[in-house]
Enzyme design. Sequence first.
Site, short mmCIF file in Angstrom:
data_model
loop_
_atom_site.label_atom_id
_atom_site.label_comp_id
_atom_site.label_asym_id
_atom_site.label_seq_id
_atom_site.Cartn_x
_atom_site.Cartn_y
_atom_site.Cartn_z
N ASP A 160 0.83 -1.27 -0.07
CA ASP A 160 -0.07 -0.07 -0.09
C ASP A 160 0.89 1.27 0.05
OD1 ASP A 160 -2.72 1.31 0.37
OD2 ASP A 160 -2.09 1.88 2.24
N LYS B 98 1.52 4.22 -2.92
CA LYS B 98 1.27 5.63 -2.66
C LYS B 98 2.45 6.37 -3.02
CE LYS B 98 -1.84 4.92 1.24
NZ LYS B 98 -2.21 5.15 2.65
N GLY C 289 -9.01 6.44 7.72
CA GLY C 289 -10.46 6.61 8.40
C GLY C 289 -11.44 6.76 7.34
#
Length: 813
Positions: free
Chosen positions: A676, A680, A795
């Site tokens: 991940d 990025k 989140g």
Amino acid sequence: MKVLKFGGTSVANPQNILQCISVINNIPGKKIVIVSALGGITDALINALIKAQNKDMSYKIELEEIKKRHLQTANDLLKQENQKEIFTYIDQSFLHISNILEGCFLLGEISNKSKDVLLSYGELLASKIIYEKLKHVCKKVSYIDSRRLLTSDSNYGNASVNFEITDYSIQYYFDKNQAEITILPGFIAEDSNGDTTTLGRGGSDYTAAIIAAALDAERLEIWTDVSGMFTANPKVVKQAKPITNISYKEAMELSHFGAKVLYAPTIQPVLNKNIPILIKNTFEPEAQGTLISSENFPNLNPVKGISHIDNIALITLEGTGLIGIYGASKRLFGAIAKEKINIVFITQASSEHSICIGITENEAQKAKQAINEEFAYEIKLFKIKPALVETGLSIIAIVGENMKSHQGLSGKMFSALGKNNVNIRAIAQGASERNISAVINNKDVKKALNTLHEKFFEDQVKQVNLFIGGVGNVGSKFIEQIQQQRKYLKDNLKLNVRVIALSNSQKMHFNEDGISLENWKEVLENGEKACINKFISIAEQLNLRNSIFIDNTANENIAAVYDRFLKQNISVVTCNKIACSSNYENYKNLKLLSKKYNAPFLFETNVGAGLPIIDTLKNLVASGDKVHKIQAVLSGSLNFIFNNFDSDYSFHDVVKQAGIEGYTEPDPKIDLSGIDVMRKILILIRESGYEMEIDQIQNESFLPKEVLNAKSISEFFSNLKKHESHFNDLYQQAVTQNCRLKYVAEFETGKAKVGLQLINKEHPFYNLEGKDNIVLFYTDRYSDQPLLIKGAGAGAAVTASGIFADVIRIGNN
């Protein structure tokens, strides 16, 4: 005196006819009433005719249904003792119609003259039935066959009226007629030989206008099924509004370009006499309607309406043989005129190299043949190319008497269309500047009309249509935020955000009018089976303006179809990192497609959730700055894990908790393996202007091989427990050196790596708490002190807000 015309829908059935009679009785003074055929009857007669021509015996069944409808209408309207006369008339009429169709069946063809006789019965029957009803409920009612008043030439199907004879006949008859109400059929006339002719499309309107002009009527009223002329076709543009006042010329322009509520030639007779036309709704007689007159009413909006004509063919004649040659245009238009083809659109390049005309699609091949025959010599010498025909087109037009005194209207029109990828094939604008027309593809008409209506009539409120894929943690929060902020967006940002489609891995649901967000979960649960190909196809068919596909998934198959959305001018907003971290050619292609089809491709939430990291980076690069080095903690989930991992909590439990709180991907191995973070940093590297593939990034994994090689999520967690001592050792090493564990991504001098690092107290990363992300950009301008961006980087709520921000960016574009 007022002249009233009632259209086919107004007299479609007994209930509607009674409503018409109520309208007639409520209008004071002397009235002349012109009626059309019962709604749909003209089409039914044509259908029966076509069947007879094709030697299809079922034409008799069709004819019997037409007769039955007239008998039933008369029976419902009249008492039994008043039915004999009209029933006899209906029987005689259908005997004649049957004879005409039988002859057509035997010959396999019908003359235009006989066709006019056949079609005339639609209006004759309707007007007789209405007259029979009126004479039993009103006083002083008379009936006159229009053929006794209107004299025309013998151009059957579209006859031209002889106004000198016609005006005299009308004035002579009504000078002696003392009736309060006079009923007559529209659409029909009679030539000098006494044969029936018809006045073409909208002939009943035309009949009414001719009579109104001949008698200098106080007003011509057209009663129909809509409350006047609208700013656009209300069946296509639901936000369309009635036009209260409009000039004759504006009404003619709108009618010419497809506003079916009024037949364009209707206006000419009353325009010459300055007789106002009032268009009213039979079923809402209290509605104001539209008044058409010579008065130029002040209006802040220079555009009065938007209209269109479907099924247009564009014929282009081009070649050096047209340049500077006298009479070329005359020859072209002469060839078309010989075939009695109406030209609805003309444009010519200033170079004289080409002439382009628009005609109805069904006449395209006939026109092409006529043009090629006319220019056969030049075509043979290769001075002119054979006529090129393009079909599947429509004409859209904006109309307004005051457009000529306002600058930039054409710019606004074409800019709005361009932003929605509506391809314009040709443009025409007259010197009067009362009309700006453009030829576009048929499939784009609905989008174009709604786009232009939004631009010129909707107080600059922009409709944004969302197609949402993925309604899990992030998707649900996103929908919740839309629902909460809808009113604010409309009132303050002038954005009307609608959710058109929802999909998860099992179900999908579409609603062109917008899905209610009050019960979206229930609606989706009852939707059809999810299929990404069908999802794209439906989005393509809807072809809505300002469309955005929202990808809230981490699904590779969804990321693989972004190109299909972009090619349909559907913007893409995604928190799914797979597409932008796939092979460089795919990433580059998506960027190019976004520019080519004017469909933004935004992925701010790919890095830092709701943080403005990518947007800031884009602005740096766009302003000419160059990025040399990037240091970052890019995983909110890993930061949460290492901030909460200590001697009191096992590593396994902390990872579990991170998943429960929505900080990790559904498969936490994606986060903990470094994949991940690799994605990025790769996206940031590419957005900085560097070309790199993901396998060029060094991954210094902190996971034992057995954990990395776990084949399932349950096995992954089981292996975390098994190697608990390994993670405790990492923690103790950090404590011993008075450092904190941070998973860091770095890029410098063309090389990149990710891995777990021990961060000392002096480093900006040391105090990074909770699920926060931090990025340091070292650039030409920020060389000594880096540009720092820091905040919550994981989140559902913050990710959803980042997606929302991208939607607003597109909406405000």
